[in-house]
Structures are given as C-alpha cells and as structure tokens.
Design a protein around this motif. Structure first.
Motif: not given
Length: 424
Positions: A337-343
């Motif tokens: 939810y953070l890395v794969k969403k480029n956050l």
C-alpha cells in the motif's frame, strides 16, 4: 539449521541492494561474495530479497496477566513470521513491568517461550499511575530493559515528566513517550473528524497528542536527554518533531503501519476493528506522516501490536478496547500500500524497520562478515490474502483481514538459525 550457503539473494544493506551469496557457519556470517561455492547445504533463493530482520520497538505481548489476548510465544511467533528478529514489549502487563521482580519473571518467560529476541521497557511510573517514578537506576541495569515507557497512558503531571526526563538523561537512557493529554479527552473513540460527526460519535482531537509532544520537547531542550515519540498520528506532531531534530536534539519518532496506510475515510460500518489509539486521522494528517517518513523526520515504523480477545472486540465501536494486531503482516502491507503505490520507496521502508529503530535503542544492525546472521528473506512477487486461519497471534483484531498483499516473508534467520516459513 545454523550452517548453510545462501545463493542468489538481493541483499539490502547500507542503502543499496546487491546480488550476492552469503555463507553462514555456526550462526555467523563467514563470507559475503558474488559467487561462493563448495559448501553444503545450499539454499538457492533465486533472486529473492533480504535485509537485516526487522526490529519492532513497540509491541504488546500481554503476558503476564492477559494471556487470553496474547502470550510471549504467540506474539513472538507472529513476529517471526513477520520478518522480525527483535521486538520490545511495553510495560503495561499485570503485574506492571515496574520493579526487578516483574522484570526477572518476564526474562525467564522470554528464555522459555520466545521465538525471536525479546526486550522490554520498564514503566516510567509505578503501575503507570503517574504518581511515583520507578527506580530507574536499578532497572536500567537489567540487560532486557532498554528504556522507560508508560505506554497506554501519557504522563499527565508536568513535574513528574520533567523529573523522569532528567533522571533518564543522567542514566543515558531513553524515554519512550505515549503522548496523550487526558484533559483533551471526552470519551472519544475515533478521530474528531467528519466520520465521527456523520455517525454521531464522540471524537478524539489532535491536540490530545501534540500538546504533550510540545511539552515534552521543551523539557528535552532543557536536559538534552534521549526521547522518542510513540505512534505519531497528527501533522502537528510531525512539525514539532521536525523542528526539534533541526535543532539537533536527540529525539526520534515512530509511525505505525495502520496510520501510514489508513485514514478515517477507511472506517467501515463503525467497525471496532478500526478503533486504535491514537485514532485513524484525516487525509491531511496521513499526508504529513508520509512526508515525514520520506524526509526522515520519522525514522521508525513500529507496529503497536495490540492484541485483544475476539469477544472483547465483538461489541460497539464506543465500547470496544483500542488497538489492532500488526506484527505478522506489517512489511507486506507497507510494501503493497505504500511502495507499490509509489508513495514511499522500498529502501525507506526497510530503513525504518531496521537501522531506524536500531539507532534509537542502540541495537546492533550489522550485516558483515563475522557478525551473527540476522536476516529476513522476502518474495516481492508473491501474492496472498490475509486470512484469519493463517494468523499466528492468539487474536484477530485487525481491519486488514481479506486484504490482498504482495511481499511475503519466506524465511527468517534469527541469531543464525534458518527458519523456513514456507514449510512451517
């Protein structure tokens, strides 16, 4: 198994990934090189990723006193499956971790039942009542005690916190602070935002957190002691921490996975599985946490793993206890939810799970020849769903049941011992 050759692993260390082999003999890393041969057994990791195993400096194991929620064994087993090699338990047990007898009893339980390295904090005040300081000088001599925390309650008395900070500073120890000004609480159960208003629920305002943070940081400016802020949830706290770190104070702060992933907008059907303390805040607060993590104002991700028995959460959101479990799936959720969403970058997440907490509590986090092997191995491509039947915790209080994740922990090497989590 404590002697083996790891082949074809993407190892993360000191800010970079490097494809390498790792030879472990009798639990210690003997060699790290691009191509090591001539040793059995070989574990071919086929390009999977590895880092130092994770360090959680904020977890509730519930034992002794609340074994119906969690035990040292089940909590540390959750940690093992989550890629953690070291966890630090909070002091709000029964009896409270506030004297040598309680600490010694906990130490013996850990030796007998723990699956990973387990430390604890001593309470700041006796029985977390905020009225009398524990014998800090005596308790910090225990190797298993890494600092002082009244987590679960903020220290309300200003003079008491001032004295605690002064004494901890004299001992070169750390205050790990649950910041919650009870004068700002009115029986709330979720954030004082639009969801509370729409569902006629009493809200918890942001000032209940940041007012105590501001007070504590002013004390740090006087004594220059080590100080760490638990479970940051508000944009004001992020700003206060940023300013203090800019001043060069020895302060740090953590965010929990649920605050980095969810906001009040994610609450569904007034479910008590979304009730935690501090509560899920606004989008603006969430954005400030993400920015604070990316800019290294927040250097630690800590789970605040807080198990509760199923029947305790099986009530209304107003009456249910605060808290969710988090050890087993923290990394997978953060990656999904953070890395794969480029956050947030993968490197930032790994640093906040390893070197960040290690620096706060002065723990070893080395991966080098001659060091004890402490590594977790994860498959970033493996997809799975979080299901209750797979939980290692005694409890199942989490809003993430049914969540689809990537980044499964497939093995965890703790003190040299290789634990294949796919076979167990």
């Amino acid at each position: 198994m404590n002697s083996y050759l790891l082949k074809n692993v993407h190892l993360y260390h000191q800010g970079i990934f490097k494809k390498t082999d790792i030879l472990v003999k009798n639990g210690y890393i003997e060699k790290i090189d691009e191509n090591i041969t001539g040793f059995e057994p070989v574990i071919d990791l086929q390009g999977k990723y590895a880092s130092h195993n994770f360090i959680d400096i904020h977890t509730h194991l519930r034992e002794p006193g609340f074994e119906h929620k969690e035990t040292i064994h089940t909590g540390s087993l959750s940690a093992l499956y989550g890629g953690y090699g070291t966890i630090v338990a909070m002091a709000n047990t029964l009896p409270c971790m506030d004297d040598l007898e309680a600490v010694e009893d906990f130490k013996q339980r850990v030796v007998h039942d723990a699956c990973v390295n387990v430390y604890t904090y001593s309470a700041i005040t006796e029985n977390l009542k905020g009225q009398k300081l524990v014998d800090m000088a005596q308790l910090i001599q225990e190797d298993i005690v890494l600092g002082f925390s009244d987590d679960g309650k903020g220290v309300q008395n200003d003079d008491m916190m001032d004295l605690a900070m002064q004494l901890a500073g004299n001992l070169d120890s750390i205050i790990v602070a649950h910041c919650e000004d009870e004068s700002e609480l009115h029986g709330g159960c979720i954030h004082e935002g639009h969801y509370a208003k729409e569902h006629h629920l009493i809200g918890i305002n942001s000032a209940s957190e940041y007012k105590q943070v501001a007070r504590d940081l002013d004390i740090v400016r006087q004594y220059h002691n080590r100080y760490h802020i638990c479970h940051i949830s508000t944009k004001e706290t992020v700003d206060l921490l940023h300013q203090a770190r800019q001043e060069g104070l020895c302060v740090s702060g953590e965010a929990s996975p649920h605050h980095l992933i969810l906001t009040e907008d994610n609450i569904q059907d007034c479910s008590p599985q979304y009730k935690m303390n501090p509560p899920l805040r606004s989008k603006e607060d969430h954005q400030a946490l993400i920015k604070g993590l990316n800019e290294k104002t927040i250097t630690v991700i800590a789970t605040d793993h807080a198990p509760h028995a199923r029947e305790e959460k099986a009530t209304s959101i107003e009456k249910a206890p605060f808290g969710i479990i988090g050890l087993q799936h923290a990394f997978s959720l953060l990656y999904t939810y953070l890395v794969k969403k480029n956050l947030v970058s993968l490197e930032t997440i790994l640093d906040a799970l390893t070197v960040g907490p290690a620096q706060v509590l002065r723990l070893d986090c080395q991966i080098q020849e001659g060091s004890l092997a402490n590594l977790c191995i994860f498959d970033l491509n493996e997809h799975f769903i979080i299901e209750e039947k797979d939980l290692k915790s005694k409890s199942a209080n989490t809003p993430f049941l049914g969540a689809e994740c990537y980044g499964r922990i497939v093995a965890n090497i703790v003190n040299g011992e290789y634990n294949d989590l796919e076979e167990k």
